[in-house]
Design an enzyme around this catalytic site. Structure first.
Site, PDB file in Angstrom:
ATOM      1  N   HIS A 274      68.160  39.640  36.222  1.00  0.00           N
ATOM      2  CA  HIS A 274      67.183  38.800  35.545  1.00  0.00           C
ATOM      3  C   HIS A 274      66.033  39.632  34.986  1.00  0.00           C
ATOM      4  CE1 HIS A 274      65.543  39.663  39.432  1.00  0.00           C
ATOM      5  NE2 HIS A 274      66.634  39.154  39.947  1.00  0.00           N
ATOM      6  N   CYS A 275      66.103  40.962  35.116  1.00  0.00           N
ATOM      7  CA  CYS A 275      65.000  41.798  34.617  1.00  0.00           C
ATOM      8  C   CYS A 275      65.483  42.752  33.536  1.00  0.00           C
ATOM      9  CB  CYS A 275      64.427  42.644  35.746  1.00  0.00           C
ATOM     10  SG  CYS A 275      63.910  41.729  37.167  1.00  0.00           S
ATOM     11  N   ILE A 276      66.407  43.658  33.948  1.00  0.00           N
ATOM     12  CA  ILE A 276      66.709  44.805  33.094  1.00  0.00           C
ATOM     13  C   ILE A 276      67.301  44.436  31.746  1.00  0.00           C
ATOM     14  CG2 ILE A 276      67.837  47.068  33.043  1.00  0.00           C
ATOM     15  CD1 ILE A 276      65.591  46.727  35.166  1.00  0.00           C
ATOM     16  N   ILE A 278      66.736  41.828  30.138  1.00  0.00           N
ATOM     17  CA  ILE A 278      65.883  40.847  29.465  1.00  0.00           C
ATOM     18  C   ILE A 278      64.511  41.402  29.087  1.00  0.00           C
ATOM     19  CG2 ILE A 278      64.642  38.663  29.876  1.00  0.00           C
ATOM     20  CD1 ILE A 278      67.208  37.813  31.456  1.00  0.00           C
ATOM     21  N   ASP A 279      63.854  42.030  30.060  1.00  0.00           N
ATOM     22  CA  ASP A 279      62.468  42.467  29.813  1.00  0.00           C
ATOM     23  C   ASP A 279      62.317  43.320  28.544  1.00  0.00           C
ATOM     24  OD1 ASP A 279      61.711  42.906  33.380  1.00  0.00           O
ATOM     25  OD2 ASP A 279      62.081  41.137  32.144  1.00  0.00           O
TER      26      ASP A 279
END
Ligand code: SAJ
Length: 442
Positions: A274-276, A278-279
Site C-alpha cells: 500500500h506504499c511503494i 503508490i506513494d
C-alpha cells in the site's frame, strides 16, 4: 500566557485531549503510543464496525495486541468514536487516513478531503493539527490549511498550529515501531513546528523538525520512491541477465559483498503493497501538474508493472521446453501476499500473475497460509486458498508450481522433492533450486 503557550502547557502536562482521525494500521498504533505515555486519546473513525470492535476491548490491527487496547481503555486513556463532533473537544489532532490511487492512477484525495471537511467544522483556537497521510508536496499548505482557516478565520501559527509528519509504519515489523522510529515534523510556521514537536516528543523517542511541511512531504516520498526505483532497476537487471545467460541472483549476491555504497534489492514478480507502488505516483502526478515529467518514477513504474507478464512469459517458455503448455494444465501458486509473512494482499502482483495464467487457460489454484481468500476486483473472480493439509498433494499433482511469495511457512526442500516443475520468482529455493533440472528461476 498566549494561545501557543497555553496549548504547550496542556501538551507538556498531558491534560491536552488528543484526537486520532483515522484508526487504521497507522492511527491505531499512534493512538496507543500517545495513550501509553499518559495522554487522553480519542480515536475517531467513521467505520462503525471498527469502533464497535474496539469498544469491546478488541484490537483489529495486527500490530496492536488486544490486551493493550483493553488495558488502555480500562485506564480511561484510550477510547474510540464514530462521532466527528467530538473533535470540538480535542486540543491536538493527527490525521491518519488512506491516500490510495484512483483507477486512473491519479491520487485519491477523497479521504483527506472528507476528514478535513469534518475537522473544519470543529477546529478551534488553541488546536494543533498534524497530517500524517502520505501525499504530494503542497497538500498541507495548499489544501489542508485553507480548509481549516477560511471559514474559521483562525490564524496559522498564532491560533491554530498545522504540520505534516509522515507515517513510517511498517506493519508486522517489531524492531522499528511507532515509538522508536524517528519522526520528521514540518511546521507551517516555527511556532507550528514548536508546538507539534513538543506534543510528539511527549510520546515518540525522536522527533526531527524540518523547515516546512513540503520538506516533510517530500522526505517521505523520497524514502519510498528510492525503494520503488531500486526495485525497478533490479527487476530490469533480471531481464538483462536472462538475455545474457547470467544468473541474476548470483550477480546480486556478489555485488552485495561490497561493504559500502551498495544496498541489496532483489527481483520479483512485481511491486505490491500500500506504499511503494503508490506513494511515488503522488510525486509524479504533482510534477506532471507542474509540466515536469518524473522520468525515473515513470520508467520504474513501467518495469515493475510489467513484471507479472514477464513472469508468465518465462513460465510459458519453461513449460514449452518441457513440451507442456499452460492451457489445460494445473498450476499451483505458492504465496499471494504482497511480501513474505504478512496477511496483506493489496496491490499484490500475485493477482496479476493468476489473472494472466487464467486467461491462457491454465487451471490455477493457490495456497497462502496468511490469505484465505482473494478477489480480483477488476476481473471479478474470487478464489480460496487450498487447505494447508492438502498442500503437498497439490504440489505433487501440479504440472507447475510457481513461487510468488516466499513465506517462511513453506518447507522448500519438501516442495522441491515433491514437485514436477517449479518456477521460482523469489529464489526461495536458493542453491538447491539453481542446481535442480526441474526448477527455473526468475
Ligand atoms: N520488493 C521486491 N524487491 C525488493 C524489496 C521489495 O520485489 O528488494 C517488493 C516486495 O515483494 C513488495 C514490494 O516490493 O511486493 C514492497 O516491498 P517493501 O519491502 O518495500 O515493503 P512495504 O511495501 O511494506 O514497504 C514498507 C514501507 N514502510 C513505510 O512506508 C513506512 C517501506 O518504506 C519500508 O522500507 C518497507 O516497509 C520495509 O523496509 O519493510
Amino acid at each position: 500566557m498566549n494561545t501557543k503557550e497555553k496549548l504547550i502547557q496542556k501538551l507538556q502536562d498531558k491534560t491536552a485531549k488528543i484526537g486520532i482521525l483515522g484508526m487504521g494500521y497507522v492511527g491505531m498504533p499512534l493512538a496507543v503510543v500517545f495513550a501509553e505515555k499518559g495522554f487522553n486519546v480519542l480515536g475517531i473513525d467513521p467505520d462503525a464496525r471498527k469502533v464497535e470492535t474496539f469498544n469491546k476491548g478488541i484490537s483489529y490491527i495486527q500490530d496492536v495486541p488486544t490486551e493493550t487496547v483493553a488495558r488502555l481503555q480500562k485506564a480511561g486513556k484510550l477510547n474510540m468514536t464514530a462521532d466527528f463532533a467530538d473533535l470540538a473537544e480535542m486540543d491536538a489532532v493527527s490525521i491518519c487516513v488512506p491516500t490510495p490511487l484512483r483507477q486512473t492512477g491519479d491520487p485519491d484525495m477523497s479521504f483527506i478531503l472528507s476528514a478535513t471537511e469534518q475537522l473544519a467544522k470543529y477546529v478551534h483556537k488553541g488546536m494543533v493539527v498534524v497530517l500524517e497521510s502520505t501525499t504530494y508536496p503542497g497538500t498541507t499548505r495548499e489544501l489542508l490549511a485553507p480548509m481549516l482557516t477560511e471559514k474559521s478565520g483562525l490564524i496559522v501559527g498564532e491560533d491554530l498550529f498545522i504540520c505534516f509528519s509522515p507515517e513510517r509504519v511498517d506493519p508486522g515489523r517489531e524492531d522499528w515501531t511507532t515509538y522508536n522510529t524517528p519522526k520528521v515534523m514540518g511546521g507551517m510556521t516555527g511556532a507550528c513546528a514548536e508546538v507539534a514537536t513538543i506534543w510528539y516528543s511527549g510520546a515518540i523517542e525522536t522527533v526531527v523538525p524540518v523547515s516546512s511541511p513540503e520538506a516533510a512531504e517530500m522526505a517521505k516520498l523520497l524514502e519510498n520512491t528510492f525503494r520503488m526505483i531500486n526495485i525497478g532497476m533490479v527487476n530490469e537487471l533480471a531481464l538483462m541477465c536472462e538475455r545474457l545467460g547470467v544468473d541474476v541472483w548470483e550477480v546480486i549476491d556478489a555485488a552485495a559483498t561490497k561493504p559500502f555504497g551498495f544496498m541489496k534489492f532483489t527481483p520479483g514478480p512485481g511491486l505490491g503493497g500500500h506504499c511503494i507502488p503508490i506513494d511515488p505516483l503522488y510525486l509524479s502526478w504533482k510534477m506532471k501538474e507542474m509540466n515536469y515529467s518524473a522520468k525515473f518514477i515513470e520508467l520504474a513504474s513501467e518495469i515493475n508493472t510489467n513484471m507479472p507478464r514477464y513472469v508468465v512469459t518465462r513460465l510459458l517458455d519453461a513449460l514449452n521446453d518441457r513440451s507442456k503448455t499452460l492451457k489445460g494444465n494445473k498450476v499451483l501458486v505458492l504465496g499471494v501476499a504482497y511480501k513474505p509473512d504478512i496477511d496483506d494482499v493489496r496491490e499484490s502482483p500475485a493477482l496479476d500473475v493468476i489473472a494472466l495464467m487464467k486467461k491462457k487457460g491454465a487451471l490455477v489454484e493457490y495456497h497462502d497460509p496468511h490469505i484465505p481468500h482473494i478477489h480480483h476486483e477488476h476481473e471479478g473472480w474470487k478464489m480460496s486458498s487450498i487447505a494447508n493439509a492438502d498442500l503437498m498433494d497439490k504440489v505433487k499433482a501440479a504440472d507447475a508450481v510457481i513461487i510468488i511469495t516466499n513465506h517462511t511457512y513453506y518447507d522448500y526442500q519438501a516442495i522441491l522433492a515433491a514437485a514436477q516443475f517449479i518456477f521460482d520468482s523469489r529464489n526461495a529455493l536458493g542453491k538447491a533450486g539453481k542446481e535442480s533440472p526441474k526448477v527455473v528461476r526468475l
